[in-house]
Motif scaffolding. Structure first.
Motif, PDB file in Angstrom:
ATOM      1  N   UNK A   8      -2.123  -4.075   8.442  1.00  0.00           N
ATOM      2  CA  UNK A   8      -1.518  -4.738   7.416  1.00  0.00           C
ATOM      3  C   UNK A   8      -2.463  -5.328   6.359  1.00  0.00           C
ATOM      4  N   UNK A  11      -3.795  -2.450   4.601  1.00  0.00           N
ATOM      5  CA  UNK A  11      -2.980  -1.780   3.475  1.00  0.00           C
ATOM      6  C   UNK A  11      -2.802  -2.673   2.283  1.00  0.00           C
ATOM      7  N   UNK A  47       0.482   1.950  -4.433  1.00  0.00           N
ATOM      8  CA  UNK A  47       1.705   1.791  -3.311  1.00  0.00           C
ATOM      9  C   UNK A  47       2.248   3.197  -3.257  1.00  0.00           C
ATOM     10  N   UNK A  68       9.192   4.524  13.985  1.00  0.00           N
ATOM     11  CA  UNK A  68      10.536   4.204  13.470  1.00  0.00           C
ATOM     12  C   UNK A  68      10.439   3.182  12.406  1.00  0.00           C
ATOM     13  N   UNK A  69       9.492   2.068  12.920  1.00  0.00           N
ATOM     14  CA  UNK A  69       9.209   0.789  12.022  1.00  0.00           C
ATOM     15  C   UNK A  69       8.631   1.198  10.816  1.00  0.00           C
ATOM     16  N   UNK A  72      10.539   2.845   8.257  1.00  0.00           N
ATOM     17  CA  UNK A  72      11.149   1.890   7.481  1.00  0.00           C
ATOM     18  C   UNK A  72      10.308   0.908   6.419  1.00  0.00           C
ATOM     19  N   UNK A  73       9.094   0.579   6.965  1.00  0.00           N
ATOM     20  CA  UNK A  73       8.104   0.033   5.899  1.00  0.00           C
ATOM     21  C   UNK A  73       8.036   0.877   4.735  1.00  0.00           C
ATOM     22  N   UNK A  76      10.716   0.509   2.439  1.00  0.00           N
ATOM     23  CA  UNK A  76      10.861  -0.766   1.732  1.00  0.00           C
ATOM     24  C   UNK A  76       9.661  -0.638   0.580  1.00  0.00           C
ATOM     25  N   UNK A  77       8.617  -0.191   0.757  1.00  0.00           N
ATOM     26  CA  UNK A  77       7.347   0.022  -0.144  1.00  0.00           C
ATOM     27  C   UNK A  77       7.855   1.006  -1.270  1.00  0.00           C
ATOM     28  N   UNK A  80       9.619  -1.162  -3.438  1.00  0.00           N
ATOM     29  CA  UNK A  80       8.689  -2.115  -4.295  1.00  0.00           C
ATOM     30  C   UNK A  80       8.028  -1.305  -5.291  1.00  0.00           C
ATOM     31  N   UNK A  84       8.045  -1.809  -9.666  1.00  0.00           N
ATOM     32  CA  UNK A  84       6.868  -1.974 -10.366  1.00  0.00           C
ATOM     33  C   UNK A  84       6.732  -1.058 -11.455  1.00  0.00           C
TER      34      UNK A  84
ATOM     35  N   UNK B   2      11.092  -6.214  16.506  1.00  0.00           N
ATOM     36  CA  UNK B   2      10.268  -5.630  15.707  1.00  0.00           C
ATOM     37  C   UNK B   2      10.873  -5.514  14.402  1.00  0.00           C
ATOM     38  N   UNK B   6       9.213  -6.596  10.871  1.00  0.00           N
ATOM     39  CA  UNK B   6       9.293  -5.620   9.773  1.00  0.00           C
ATOM     40  C   UNK B   6       9.564  -6.243   8.390  1.00  0.00           C
ATOM     41  N   UNK B   9       6.995  -8.595   7.273  1.00  0.00           N
ATOM     42  CA  UNK B   9       5.819  -8.126   6.777  1.00  0.00           C
ATOM     43  C   UNK B   9       6.089  -7.557   5.412  1.00  0.00           C
ATOM     44  N   UNK B  10       7.212  -7.002   5.120  1.00  0.00           N
ATOM     45  CA  UNK B  10       7.825  -6.437   3.831  1.00  0.00           C
ATOM     46  C   UNK B  10       7.730  -7.493   2.932  1.00  0.00           C
ATOM     47  N   UNK B  13       4.034  -8.737   2.119  1.00  0.00           N
ATOM     48  CA  UNK B  13       3.320  -7.556   1.503  1.00  0.00           C
ATOM     49  C   UNK B  13       3.755  -7.820  -0.089  1.00  0.00           C
ATOM     50  N   UNK B  14       5.206  -7.627  -0.360  1.00  0.00           N
ATOM     51  CA  UNK B  14       5.719  -7.988  -1.643  1.00  0.00           C
ATOM     52  C   UNK B  14       5.104  -9.305  -2.358  1.00  0.00           C
TER      53      UNK B  14
END
Lengths: 438, 122
Positions: A8, A11, A47, A68-69, A72-73, A76-77, A80, A84, B2, B6, B9-10, B13-14
């Motif tokens: 993380x 990243x 990103x 799977x997680x 999903x990240x 989300x990104x 974001x 932006x 998890x 998540x 973390x989102x 990071x944001x």
């Protein structure tokens, strides 16, 4: 925890790297708002480029989180990055460039290219978020996603190169080339090179076995010279069948239902969609490209947990079955209570094997079948998995158990709500979100 | 569990990305020393008035208009073809050749001097 944190942090550093570099190198600023607009573009682009790495099934990235997680990240990104990049022209206009930048038709080609990339990005995100609502099937969505993603990245990269103020700075030019090349290279390897490589070393279908209504188990043997797939019980893999006979060639992901203690690899698949409706037509001798394993839905990752409750709905039994088989074959002495929900008796998958396992000692298994539409002769439980059933199954201390839940979304949501009602914390509820688009 | 991680973390990071963008913008604006000399003031005008959108500073190639590197080292101005003098640049700003918009109403007389002082440093 630590391996995930390292990734993380890496990243975040990559995401804000271009912003920090541009800020330190200095350039004649216009206004704070205008500079915000510039930096939004730099971070948004970084990103976007990182999105290719998140989705490329790179094991080093995936391992601590589960695919799977991670996917999903990635979603989300995407939100974001899009926010932006949408803010970029708005802030530039508000910060001094004027509304001509947004509305004027007399713009250089590089500005139009940036606008086109932005429109394609919005289209890509909207199609992904509303894929089901616009009745876009997974294969067509993926094709569009595979086309739009690189197009957006290339459009944005060229726009920035030709028009971006910060891209006049040599270090940022080098950064831009590296970031774009790594993202596109990852995409090419992920979508073309690796599938080609895997197709050249296909697994062979060694058995096709009906399990229940519309459910088949397909067994695979690895190609000669390759070791068996090294997987954990409960993980999944991506499979592309090459069956000929005008049957579709598509990549899908399925849970591995076999145990790594056996010499074969198997997935148990239910005919629920356009592609899976052909699964029963698979024959021994057909071949398939296999890519995996992925996922962290496995009891072996939590050796300290001894009392488990498995709650499965329909075909959601497959990862749990892989774990039960592994416990049986390794003579594990865990206590497992399995609550298995189905519509009818004939839709219970692996019934014989599960009931046989319940008579043994490894694991110490107790099974409760629940049917929502049982026949008159059914003497077992009727209805759905609800709070009272879970309380009854778990006794007085449900909060001390660990729950593995797998099944269709309504069952999953209902069970999680019931477990919360019983005081079970999220840390003791393990779920697999199998659809990448939900 | 998890999923909770998540979400966290989102959020983190944001927050970090947005904070970096905000800090970078403030840093860049505040790090610039106040313009004192005419050429420094001209450099600020070059950005603020949007010249930067159409003209490269460090090369001669066209962006929308011609690049301005070494403008006063040339024999003639690239658009008008007239001798590269301060007066002709001033004239180009007020009554431009080619597609360039007029800056007659957007730059005061003094600002034009500052801009020309800056262009002479290129």
């Amino acid at each position: 925890m630590i391996p995930g944190l390292v990734r993380i942090v890496a990243y975040v550093l990559l995401a804000v790297g271009p912003v920090v570099l541009a800020a330190l190198l200095g350039l004649m600023p216009r206004s704070v708002v205008y500079e915000l607009g510039r930096f939004c573009a730099l971070a948004g682009f970084a990103l976007l480029a990182l999105q290719f790495l998140l989705a490329a099934r790179i094991r080093w990235i995936e391992r601590p989180f589960g695919f799977d997680i991670l996917i999903r990240f990635h979603r989300h990104m995407a939100i974001l990055a899009t926010a932006l990049i949408v803010a970029h022209p708005l802030l530039l206009a508000a910060g001094g460039a004027g509304t001509d930048l947004l509305l004027g038709l007399d713009q250089p080609w590089a500005v139009w290219l940036g606008k086109a990339a932005l429109v394609l990005l919005l289209l890509n995100v909207l199609l992904s978020v509303f894929q089901r609502r616009v009745a876009l099937d997974f294969e067509h969505w993926r094709l569009l996603h595979d086309i739009l993603g690189p197009l957006v990245l290339v459009g944005a990269a060229v726009h920035a190169w030709a028009w971006g103020q910060d891209l006049r700075l040599f270090p940022l030019q080098v950064t831009w080339i590296i970031v774009t090349a790594v993202a596109l290279g990852t995409y090419v390897v992920h979508r073309f090179v690796r599938p080609w490589w895997l197709a050249g070393r296909p697994y062979r279908v060694s058995a096709v076995r009906p399990e229940a209504d519309g459910v088949w188990t397909i067994e695979f043997t690895p190609p000669e010279g390759l070791p068996p797939l090294d997987y954990l019980p409960g993980q999944f893999h991506f499979v592309t069948f090459f069956r000929g006979r005008e049957l579709p060639v598509e990549e899908h992901h399925w849970t591995i239902s076999s145990s790594p203690t056996t010499d074969h690899l198997a997935s148990t698949i239910k005919a629920v969609g356009d592609f899976t409706s052909t699964i029963g037509e698979t024959r021994v001798g057909d071949t398939a490209a296999v890519h995996g394993p992925f996922g962290r839905y496995s009891y072996v990752l939590h050796p300290e947990e001894r009392d488990l409750v498995f709650v499965a709905g329909g075909i959601g039994i497959t990862p749990l079955m892989s774990m039960l088989r592994h416990m049986r074959d390794t003579r594990d002495e865990r206590s497992v209570r399995l609550v298995y929900a189905n519509r009818t008796e004939s839709s219970i998958v692996f019934r014989g094997e599960i009931d046989e396992m319940a008579t043994g000692e490894h694991p110490r298994l107790r099974v409760t079948h629940v049917l929502s539409r049982p026949g008159d002769e059914w003497t077992g439980r009727r209805g759905h998995v609800d709070t009272s059933l879970l309380r009854e199954i778990c006794g007085n201390q449900p909060e001390s158990e660990v729950f593995y839940v797998c099944g269709p979304t309504p069952l999953r949501s209902a069970v999680i709500a019931s477990l919360h009602e019983l005081g079970v914390p999220d840390s003791r509820i393990r779920i697999e979100i199998f659809s990448f688009l939900d | 569990m998890r999923r909770t991680r998540l979400r966290h973390t989102t959020a983190v990071v944001t927050a970090v990305v947005l904070a970096a963008i905000g800090a970078a913008a403030v840093f860049r604006v505040s790090a610039v020393a106040p313009a004192v000399t005419p050429s420094q003031k001209g450099a600020r005008l070059y950005v603020d008035k949007g010249c930067v959108q159409c003209h490269f500073l460090r090369k001669r190639e066209f962006r929308v208009g011609p690049g301005l590197e070494g403008l006063f080292d040339r024999e003639t101005l690239p658009a008008s073809g007239r001798p590269a003098t301060a007066e002709n640049v001033r004239s180009q700003l007020v009554q431009p050749y080619d597609q360039m918009p007029s800056f007659a109403d957007r730059l005061t007389e003094v600002q034009r001097d500052h801009l020309i002082a800056f262009l002479k440093t290129l």
